[in-house]
Design an enzyme around this catalytic site. Structure first.
Site, PDB file in Angstrom:
ATOM      1  N   TYR A  63     -21.137  31.860  59.297  1.00 20.39           N
ATOM      2  CA  TYR A  63     -21.421  32.590  60.538  1.00 20.39           C
ATOM      3  C   TYR A  63     -20.460  33.759  60.750  1.00 20.39           C
ATOM      4  CZ  TYR A  63     -25.231  29.552  61.538  1.00 20.39           C
ATOM      5  OH  TYR A  63     -26.447  28.921  61.452  1.00 20.39           O
ATOM      6  N   GLN A  98     -36.395  34.576  67.075  1.00 26.81           N
ATOM      7  CA  GLN A  98     -35.662  33.525  66.350  1.00 26.81           C
ATOM      8  C   GLN A  98     -34.340  34.081  65.828  1.00 26.81           C
ATOM      9  OE1 GLN A  98     -38.686  31.185  63.694  1.00 26.81           O
ATOM     10  NE2 GLN A  98     -39.523  33.223  64.040  1.00 26.81           N
ATOM     11  N   HIS A 116     -33.257  30.620  69.123  1.00 25.98           N
ATOM     12  CA  HIS A 116     -32.364  29.918  68.189  1.00 25.98           C
ATOM     13  C   HIS A 116     -30.891  30.222  68.472  1.00 25.98           C
ATOM     14  CE1 HIS A 116     -35.786  29.297  64.999  1.00 25.98           C
ATOM     15  NE2 HIS A 116     -35.913  28.523  66.063  1.00 25.98           N
ATOM     16  N   CYS A 124     -18.056  24.347  72.345  1.00 23.78           N
ATOM     17  CA  CYS A 124     -17.337  23.227  71.763  1.00 23.78           C
ATOM     18  C   CYS A 124     -18.327  22.281  71.071  1.00 23.78           C
ATOM     19  CB  CYS A 124     -16.561  22.479  72.842  1.00 23.78           C
ATOM     20  SG  CYS A 124     -15.621  21.096  72.161  1.00 23.78           S
ATOM     21  N   GLY A 192     -42.323  39.630  61.055  1.00 24.81           N
ATOM     22  CA  GLY A 192     -41.213  39.320  60.148  1.00 24.81           C
ATOM     23  C   GLY A 192     -40.765  37.877  60.164  1.00 24.81           C
ATOM     24  N   SER A 194     -41.703  33.860  58.451  1.00 25.90           N
ATOM     25  CA  SER A 194     -42.455  33.171  57.395  1.00 25.90           C
ATOM     26  C   SER A 194     -43.299  32.029  57.929  1.00 25.90           C
ATOM     27  CB  SER A 194     -41.491  32.653  56.318  1.00 25.90           C
ATOM     28  OG  SER A 194     -40.592  31.723  56.898  1.00 25.90           O
TER      29      SER A 194
END
Ligand code: BJW
Length: 255
Positions: A63, A98, A116, A124, A192, A194
Site C-alpha cells: 500500500y 472500486q 472499497h 487501527c 474499466g 473486469s
C-alpha cells in the site's frame, strides 16, 4: 464510424461504477491484467485480513508503493468526463468507485462512493481507532502503531471477506429504486472493471432488473458482460468522453 454516445433526457439518472481500468491511462496498474501481480501473488492473496495478519509488513509495503504511484498520477480525460457529467446532472448522478486512488475526487467528482475504501486513510487493526489521513510512502519502514492502543494501523481498505460499508450499499440501491419509483430513465455505466468482484459486479444486474439501460466501457471482455445491453470496447480516455457527451448521437456501432 462515429463514437457511441448515451442519450440523455431531462429525467435520466446515471449510475456509474468504475474500476482499475479507468486509472490505467493515468499510469496505475490494474489488478488482473499483465503487471497486475504483486511480488508473484494474486490480489486475492494480498488483499485479505489473513495476509495482513501473516505478514503485515509485506501488505503495508504494497500500500505504501500504491500511494507513491497514485500520488504521482493525474486524473485523465475519463475521470474529467465523469466530473463534467455530474456537474450537468447534479443529484441525478451517482458514482460508485472500486478504486482507492482518489483520482475521481481530484478530477472534481463529488457524489462519489469509495466502496472499497481509500489509500489515503488508515485505521487501527484492533481497536478501530480512526480512520485518519495517511499519506505515508515509506516502503522500507511501513509499520505504524495506533496512537490509542499501540496495535498496528492498517489501510482503510475493504479486503476480500470484509463487508462493504452498508451505507454505500444502501446509497446505490436507493439511487436505483428512486429512478424506478419516479419512472425516470435509469442508465448504468461500468467503466474499466473486469466484473469479477462482488458485490460491485452485481450492481449491473440489480439495475437491469429495475429497468436500467446498461453500458460497459472496457478494454477487454468482462466476466459479467452478459448483463450489459451495450458494450463499448476501447481505452477509457477514448470512449468515455464521447459516451457522456450530452449532445452526442444515439448509440451506433455497439453491440
Ligand atoms: C481498461 C483499461 C483502459 C485496462 N480503459 N478499461 C458473490 C459471489 C461470489 C463471491 C462473492 C460474492 N459476494 C462476495 C463474494 C466474495 C468476494 C468476491 O467477490 N470474490 C470474487 C473473487 C469471487 N467479495 C468480497 O469479499 C467483498 N466483501 C463482501 O462481499 O462482503 C460480504 C461477504 C463476505 C464474505 C463472503 C461473502 C460475502 C469485498 C471485496 C473487496 C475487494 N477488494 C479489492 C482490493 C482492495 C482495494 C485495493 O487494494 O485497491 O478491490 S480486490 C480488487 O478487485 C480491488 C478492486 O477494486 C477489485 C475489482 O477489480 P477491478 O477494478 O475490476 O480491476 P481488474 O484489474 O480486475 O480489471 C480491470 C479492467 O480494466 C480489465 O477488465 C481491463 O480490461 C480494463 N482496462 N485498461 C478501460 N485503459
Amino acid at each position: 464510424m462515429p463514437h457511441p454516445a448515451i442519450s440523455f433526457d431531462d429525467t435520466t439518472r446515471l449510475l456509474v461504477l468504475t474500476g482499475a481500468g479507468i486509472s490505467a491511462e493515468s499510469g496505475l496498474a490494474t489488478f488482473r491484467g499483465a503487471g497486475g501481480l504483486w511480488e508473484g501473488s494474486r490480489v486475492e492473496d494480498v488483499a485479505t485480513p489473513e495476509a495482513f495478519e501473516a505478514n503485515p509488513e509485506r501488505v503495508l509495503r504494497f500500500y505504501a508503493a500504491r500511494r507513491l504511484g497514485a500520488g504521482a498520477a493525474h486524473p485523465n480525460a475519463a475521470h474529467l468526463a465523469l466530473a463534467e457529467a455530474e456537474a450537468r446532472l447534479g443529484d441525478r448522478f451517482l458514482l460508485a468507485t472500486q478504486n482507492v486512488d482518489g483520482l475521481h475526487a481530484r478530477a472534481g467528482s463529488r457524489h462519489t462512493l469509495e466502496i472499497h475504501g481509500s489509500l489515503w486513510r488508515s485505521r487501527c487493526s484492533r481497536c478501530h481507532a480512526g480512520p485518519v489521513e495517511d499519506r505515508s510512502t515509506e516502503i522500507a519502514h511501513p509499520l505504524r502503531a495506533c496512537a490509542t492502543c499501540g496495535s498496528l494501523m492498517r489501510p482503510d481498505i475493504v479486503w476480500f471477506g470484509e463487508m462493504l460499508d452498508p451505507a454505500h450499499e444502501w446509497a446505490v440501491r436507493s439511487f436505483v429504486k428512486a429512478a424506478d419509483m419516479a419512472r425516470a430513465r435509469l442508465v448504468f455505466l461500468a467503466i474499466g472493471t473486469s466484473g469479477n468482484v462482488y458485490p460491485a459486479a452485481g450492481y449491473v444486474r440489480y439495475a437491469k432488473d429495475l429497468g436500467a439501460e446498461t453500458w460497459l466501457a472496457n478494454a477487454d471482455e468482462a466476466a459479467n458482460a452478459h448483463w450489459f445491453d451495450h458494450i463499448v470496447t476501447g481505452p477509457a480516455t477514448g470512449v468515455v468522453p464521447a459516451l457522456l457527451s450530452a449532445s452526442g448521437p444515439e448509440a451506433r456501432g455497439v453491440r
